[in-house]
Design an enzyme around this catalytic site. Structure first.
Site, PDB file in Angstrom:
ATOM      1  N   TYR A  78      -9.433   3.119  13.772  1.00  0.00           N
ATOM      2  CA  TYR A  78      -8.221   2.283  13.756  1.00  0.00           C
ATOM      3  C   TYR A  78      -8.177   1.359  14.969  1.00  0.00           C
ATOM      4  CZ  TYR A  78      -3.376   1.025  14.834  1.00  0.00           C
ATOM      5  OH  TYR A  78      -2.234   0.327  15.197  1.00  0.00           O
ATOM      6  N   LYS A  94      -8.388  -2.764  15.331  1.00  0.00           N
ATOM      7  CA  LYS A  94      -7.324  -3.577  15.949  1.00  0.00           C
ATOM      8  C   LYS A  94      -7.881  -4.373  17.132  1.00  0.00           C
ATOM      9  CE  LYS A  94      -3.416  -3.650  15.104  1.00  0.00           C
ATOM     10  NZ  LYS A  94      -2.643  -4.510  14.148  1.00  0.00           N
ATOM     11  N   THR A 116      -1.742  -3.226  19.482  1.00  0.00           N
ATOM     12  CA  THR A 116      -1.372  -1.867  19.899  1.00  0.00           C
ATOM     13  C   THR A 116      -1.966  -1.487  21.256  1.00  0.00           C
ATOM     14  OG1 THR A 116      -1.791   0.458  19.350  1.00  0.00           O
ATOM     15  CG2 THR A 116      -3.302  -1.115  18.394  1.00  0.00           C
ATOM     16  N   ASP A 117      -1.274  -0.582  21.940  1.00  0.00           N
ATOM     17  CA  ASP A 117      -1.811  -0.073  23.220  1.00  0.00           C
ATOM     18  C   ASP A 117      -3.095   0.728  23.007  1.00  0.00           C
ATOM     19  OD1 ASP A 117      -0.723   2.239  22.068  1.00  0.00           O
ATOM     20  OD2 ASP A 117       0.524   2.773  23.790  1.00  0.00           O
ATOM     21  N   GLU A 118      -3.357   1.127  21.748  1.00  0.00           N
ATOM     22  CA  GLU A 118      -4.555   1.947  21.488  1.00  0.00           C
ATOM     23  C   GLU A 118      -5.843   1.175  21.760  1.00  0.00           C
ATOM     24  OE1 GLU A 118      -4.694   4.569  18.258  1.00  0.00           O
ATOM     25  OE2 GLU A 118      -2.574   5.035  18.344  1.00  0.00           O
ATOM     26  N   GLY A 144     -11.779  12.862  18.502  1.00  0.00           N
ATOM     27  CA  GLY A 144     -11.736  11.706  19.419  1.00  0.00           C
ATOM     28  C   GLY A 144     -10.345  11.389  19.946  1.00  0.00           C
ATOM     29  N   THR A 151       0.867  -1.174   0.000  1.00  0.00           N
ATOM     30  CA  THR A 151       0.000   0.000   0.000  1.00  0.00           C
ATOM     31  C   THR A 151       0.910   1.232   0.000  1.00  0.00           C
ATOM     32  OG1 THR A 151       0.009   0.248   2.395  1.00  0.00           O
ATOM     33  CG2 THR A 151      -1.676  -1.230   1.460  1.00  0.00           C
ATOM     34  N   TYR A 171      -1.340  18.982  17.561  1.00  0.00           N
ATOM     35  CA  TYR A 171      -2.787  18.926  17.755  1.00  0.00           C
ATOM     36  C   TYR A 171      -3.174  19.457  19.147  1.00  0.00           C
ATOM     37  CZ  TYR A 171      -2.966  15.708  13.717  1.00  0.00           C
ATOM     38  OH  TYR A 171      -2.863  15.127  12.480  1.00  0.00           O
TER      39      TYR A 171
HETATM   40  P1  NAD Z   1       3.010   0.516   8.416  1.00  0.00           P
HETATM   41  O1  NAD Z   1       1.806   1.290   8.027  1.00  0.00           O
HETATM   42  O2  NAD Z   1       4.348   1.138   8.336  1.00  0.00           O
HETATM   43  O3  NAD Z   1       3.082  -0.827   7.544  1.00  0.00           O
HETATM   44  C1  NAD Z   1       1.968  -1.611   7.283  1.00  0.00           C
HETATM   45  C2  NAD Z   1       2.358  -2.610   6.191  1.00  0.00           C
HETATM   46  O4  NAD Z   1       1.228  -3.457   5.951  1.00  0.00           O
HETATM   47  C3  NAD Z   1       2.709  -1.942   4.862  1.00  0.00           C
HETATM   48  O5  NAD Z   1       3.869  -2.523   4.323  1.00  0.00           O
HETATM   49  C4  NAD Z   1       1.511  -2.236   3.984  1.00  0.00           C
HETATM   50  O6  NAD Z   1       1.820  -2.335   2.604  1.00  0.00           O
HETATM   51  C5  NAD Z   1       1.041  -3.572   4.538  1.00  0.00           C
HETATM   52  N1  NAD Z   1      -0.372  -3.837   4.288  1.00  0.00           N
HETATM   53  C6  NAD Z   1      -1.422  -2.991   4.511  1.00  0.00           C
HETATM   54  N2  NAD Z   1      -2.566  -3.587   4.136  1.00  0.00           N
HETATM   55  C7  NAD Z   1      -2.233  -4.831   3.698  1.00  0.00           C
HETATM   56  C8  NAD Z   1      -2.988  -5.922   3.208  1.00  0.00           C
HETATM   57  N3  NAD Z   1      -4.320  -5.850   3.077  1.00  0.00           N
HETATM   58  N4  NAD Z   1      -2.332  -7.049   2.869  1.00  0.00           N
HETATM   59  C9  NAD Z   1      -0.986  -7.134   2.980  1.00  0.00           C
HETATM   60  N5  NAD Z   1      -0.223  -6.125   3.428  1.00  0.00           N
HETATM   61  C10 NAD Z   1      -0.846  -4.984   3.784  1.00  0.00           C
HETATM   62  O7  NAD Z   1       2.704  -0.015   9.873  1.00  0.00           O
HETATM   63  P2  NAD Z   1       3.643  -0.225  11.150  1.00  0.00           P
HETATM   64  O8  NAD Z   1       3.711   1.044  11.877  1.00  0.00           O
HETATM   65  O9  NAD Z   1       4.869  -0.938  10.746  1.00  0.00           O
HETATM   66  O10 NAD Z   1       2.717  -1.197  12.009  1.00  0.00           O
HETATM   67  C11 NAD Z   1       2.810  -2.617  11.844  1.00  0.00           C
HETATM   68  C12 NAD Z   1       1.847  -3.280  12.798  1.00  0.00           C
HETATM   69  O11 NAD Z   1       2.162  -2.912  14.131  1.00  0.00           O
HETATM   70  C13 NAD Z   1       0.382  -2.881  12.590  1.00  0.00           C
HETATM   71  O12 NAD Z   1      -0.418  -4.022  12.779  1.00  0.00           O
HETATM   72  C14 NAD Z   1       0.121  -1.852  13.666  1.00  0.00           C
HETATM   73  O13 NAD Z   1      -1.239  -1.846  14.039  1.00  0.00           O
HETATM   74  C15 NAD Z   1       1.016  -2.369  14.767  1.00  0.00           C
HETATM   75  N6  NAD Z   1       1.523  -1.358  15.713  1.00  0.00           N
HETATM   76  C16 NAD Z   1       2.138  -0.236  15.248  1.00  0.00           C
HETATM   77  C17 NAD Z   1       2.684   0.670  16.160  1.00  0.00           C
HETATM   78  C18 NAD Z   1       3.393   1.919  15.714  1.00  0.00           C
HETATM   79  O14 NAD Z   1       3.695   2.745  16.556  1.00  0.00           O
HETATM   80  N7  NAD Z   1       3.706   2.085  14.449  1.00  0.00           N
HETATM   81  C19 NAD Z   1       2.571   0.412  17.540  1.00  0.00           C
HETATM   82  C20 NAD Z   1       1.920  -0.741  17.957  1.00  0.00           C
HETATM   83  C21 NAD Z   1       1.422  -1.627  17.031  1.00  0.00           C
HETATM   84  O1  DAU Z   2       0.220   3.731  20.301  1.00  0.00           O
HETATM   85  C1  DAU Z   2       0.508   2.870  19.228  1.00  0.00           C
HETATM   86  C2  DAU Z   2       0.023   3.506  17.951  1.00  0.00           C
HETATM   87  O2  DAU Z   2       0.899   4.600  17.699  1.00  0.00           O
HETATM   88  C3  DAU Z   2      -0.020   2.577  16.757  1.00  0.00           C
HETATM   89  O3  DAU Z   2      -0.939   1.547  17.008  1.00  0.00           O
HETATM   90  C4  DAU Z   2      -0.417   3.338  15.488  1.00  0.00           C
HETATM   91  O4  DAU Z   2      -0.346   2.478  14.365  1.00  0.00           O
HETATM   92  C5  DAU Z   2       0.549   4.499  15.306  1.00  0.00           C
HETATM   93  O5  DAU Z   2       0.115   5.271  14.212  1.00  0.00           O
HETATM   94  C6  DAU Z   2       0.588   5.362  16.562  1.00  0.00           C
HETATM   95  O6  DAU Z   2      -0.680   6.057  16.762  1.00  0.00           O
HETATM   96  P1  DAU Z   2      -0.753   7.559  17.265  1.00  0.00           P
HETATM   97  O7  DAU Z   2      -2.027   8.148  16.813  1.00  0.00           O
HETATM   98  O8  DAU Z   2      -0.443   7.654  18.724  1.00  0.00           O
HETATM   99  O9  DAU Z   2       0.505   8.135  16.461  1.00  0.00           O
HETATM  100  P2  DAU Z   2       0.737   9.480  15.627  1.00  0.00           P
HETATM  101  O10 DAU Z   2       2.165   9.476  15.238  1.00  0.00           O
HETATM  102  O11 DAU Z   2      -0.277   9.670  14.561  1.00  0.00           O
HETATM  103  O12 DAU Z   2       0.486  10.596  16.730  1.00  0.00           O
HETATM  104  C7  DAU Z   2       1.222  10.610  17.943  1.00  0.00           C
HETATM  105  C8  DAU Z   2       0.722  11.766  18.776  1.00  0.00           C
HETATM  106  O13 DAU Z   2       1.041  12.994  18.113  1.00  0.00           O
HETATM  107  C9  DAU Z   2      -0.783  11.775  18.960  1.00  0.00           C
HETATM  108  O14 DAU Z   2      -1.081  12.258  20.257  1.00  0.00           O
HETATM  109  C10 DAU Z   2      -1.267  12.760  17.915  1.00  0.00           C
HETATM  110  C11 DAU Z   2      -0.124  13.753  17.835  1.00  0.00           C
HETATM  111  N1  DAU Z   2       0.040  14.374  16.494  1.00  0.00           N
HETATM  112  C12 DAU Z   2       0.140  13.555  15.416  1.00  0.00           C
HETATM  113  C13 DAU Z   2       0.305  14.072  14.156  1.00  0.00           C
HETATM  114  C14 DAU Z   2       0.402  13.171  12.955  1.00  0.00           C
HETATM  115  C15 DAU Z   2       0.142  15.758  16.372  1.00  0.00           C
HETATM  116  O15 DAU Z   2       0.060  16.500  17.361  1.00  0.00           O
HETATM  117  N2  DAU Z   2       0.297  16.277  15.110  1.00  0.00           N
HETATM  118  C16 DAU Z   2       0.374  15.506  14.010  1.00  0.00           C
HETATM  119  O16 DAU Z   2       0.517  16.045  12.884  1.00  0.00           O
END
Ligand code: NAD
Ligand code: DAU
Length: 354
Positions: A151, A155, A126-128, A276, A37, A208
């Site tokens: 989201y 999850k 995720t902790d979310e 939210g 994606t 934000y």
């Molecule tokens: P990311 O968005 O960087 O990567 C997601 C990957 O999944 C991409 O390579 C995308 O191409 C692939 N993908 C999406 N839809 C797909 C589908 N239908 N089939 C096959 N592949 C598909 O995400 P990330 O930040 O690396 O997160 C990975 C996992 O960890 C997720 O499940 C997310 O919920 C979880 N997670 C992320 C965080 C964080 O802070 N980033 C924290 C806790 C948990």
């Molecule tokens: O907590 C784990 C999660 O962390 C994962 O499950 C998600 O996949 C990952 O996207 C992340 O979610 P958050 O919403 O916490 O992450 P994000 O980086 O989008 O935002 C982190 C914090 O920063 C959140 O409080 C929102 C704030 N923010 C984010 C963006 C993008 C801003 O203030 N400005 C911004 O432009």
């Protein structure tokens, strides 16, 4: 465990996990199955694409036939599912894509794991899923899930399905719930890489609301170590929280980025809040600690190390921050109102009374 299917392995955490596993073990074969994606990127795997124990297959986790074909072809015995739609702001604009991949995709993988009688199915969660956590508390694995965004609701739905397959069919599943990961190869829609790359280019950082939301910024390799440990030592049917256990305010995260880059605070621009928006995430990590894991980086160390990676790896993120990204940026931020000093002062007043 021999042949591991890493779904979503071309994304941020998945690609770090693949590299970590190939380096740590010399007898595992890793197959990445990824739809590529907007968030998937073969540049994330550039240094392992030719590895003799690595294969890449492009496919969708919602496509049962494609999932079964890859399991058969590579004699997969273990699935680690990273594949998901992951950005909260995008889930507010287009929730359907999240329900499809995060819920239906997980269901499709679970069905395949059941049919092929796999050794282990691991869900990266995720902790979310715990939702906002009140001050003075930390979410434990036994807490009920209380997600509040499309989201996190998707999850949480996936987590419940994973548990149902353990209870109903005895499928050997494990779940890790990770905090906010930071580190190399994170798509620059997420806050730390977005703000770092904006600041490098002297663009405003759209904070934000009052910016006093709390997150546990966690280094991605620490998370990979925890997933590896749970795969090998975790109990089937169990959930493990993974994070540093030390959350910080977003404004502190922004200050760390600006300090590391030597950029002025005047780049901070308070804008209308996320709908939210969860105020605080905080997890109790004693269960994974008891398994023998500990975080190697504090949130501050994790953020500083990440900022340095983006400074040193412009080749990677400049390609992503192209015209398509700019269109996304305009759609996400273009109409967001910048808050007046009075509005920010009022928000600070409210948050002091919490
Ligand atoms: P990311 O968005 O960087 O990567 C997601 C990957 O999944 C991409 O390579 C995308 O191409 C692939 N993908 C999406 N839809 C797909 C589908 N239908 N089939 C096959 N592949 C598909 O995400 P990330 O930040 O690396 O997160 C990975 C996992 O960890 C997720 O499940 C997310 O919920 C979880 N997670 C992320 C965080 C964080 O802070 N980033 C924290 C806790 C948990
Ligand atoms: O907590 C784990 C999660 O962390 C994962 O499950 C998600 O996949 C990952 O996207 C992340 O979610 P958050 O919403 O916490 O992450 P994000 O980086 O989008 O935002 C982190 C914090 O920063 C959140 O409080 C929102 C704030 N923010 C984010 C963006 C993008 C801003 O203030 N400005 C911004 O432009």
């Amino acid at each position: 465990m021999k042949n591991i299917l890493v779904t979503g392995g071309a994304g941020f955490i998945g690609s770090n996990f693949v590299r970590y596993m190939l380096e740590k073990y010399d007898d595992y074969f890793i197959v990445v199955f990824d739809k590529l994606t907007y968030a998937g990127n073969l540049d994330n795997l550039h240094d392992v694409l030719d590895h003799p124990r690595f294969a890449f297959v492009r496919g969708d986790i919602c496509d049962a036939e494609a999932v079964e074909a890859v399991i058969r072809q590579y004699e997969v015995d273990t699935i680690v599912n990273f594949a998901a739609e992951t950005h909260v702001d995008r889930s507010i604009i287009n929730p359907g894509a999240f329900v499809q991949t995060d819920v239906i995709g997980t269901y499709t993988l679970l069905e395949a794991a059941r049919r092929f009688d796999l050794e282990r199915y691991h869900q990266v969660s995720t902790d979310e899923v715990y939702g906002h956590v009140e001050e003075g508390r930390r979410a434990k694995e036994t807490d009920p899930v209380a997600p509040r965004s499309p989201y996190s609701a998707s999850k949480a739905g996936a987590d419940l399905l994973v548990n149902a397959y353990f209870v109903t069919y005895g499928l050997p599943v494990t779940i890790t719930r990770g905090a906010n990961n930071v580190g190399p190869y994170q798509y620059p829609e997420k806050v730390v890489p977005l703000f770092t790359t904006n600041a490098i280019d002297d663009r405003p950082l759209p904070v934000y609301g009052d910016g006093r939301q709390k997150r546990d910024y966690h280094y991605v390799i620490d998370h990979c170590e925890a997933i590896d440990l749970v795969l090998h030592e975790g109990q089937p049917g169990e959930v493990y929280n993974v994070g540093t256990g030390q959350e910080i305010e977003n404004l502190r995260m922004v200050e760390i980025i600006l300090e590391e880059l030597g950029k002025p605070r005047s780049l901070i621009q308070h804008v209308e809040d996320r709908l939210g928006h969860d105020r605080r995430y905080a997890m109790d990590i004693s269960k994974i600690r008891a398994l023998g894991w500990k975080p190697r980086h504090t949130p501050e160390e994790a953020i500083r190390k990440t900022v340095r990676w983006y400074v040193e790896n412009e080749w990677w993120w400049r390609k992503i921050r192209n015209a398509d990204f700019e269109a996304y940026y305009q759609a996400q931020y273009g109409r967001r109102r910048v808050l007046s000093p009075e509005e920010i002062a009022a928000l600070y007043g409210e948050s002091k009374q919490e």
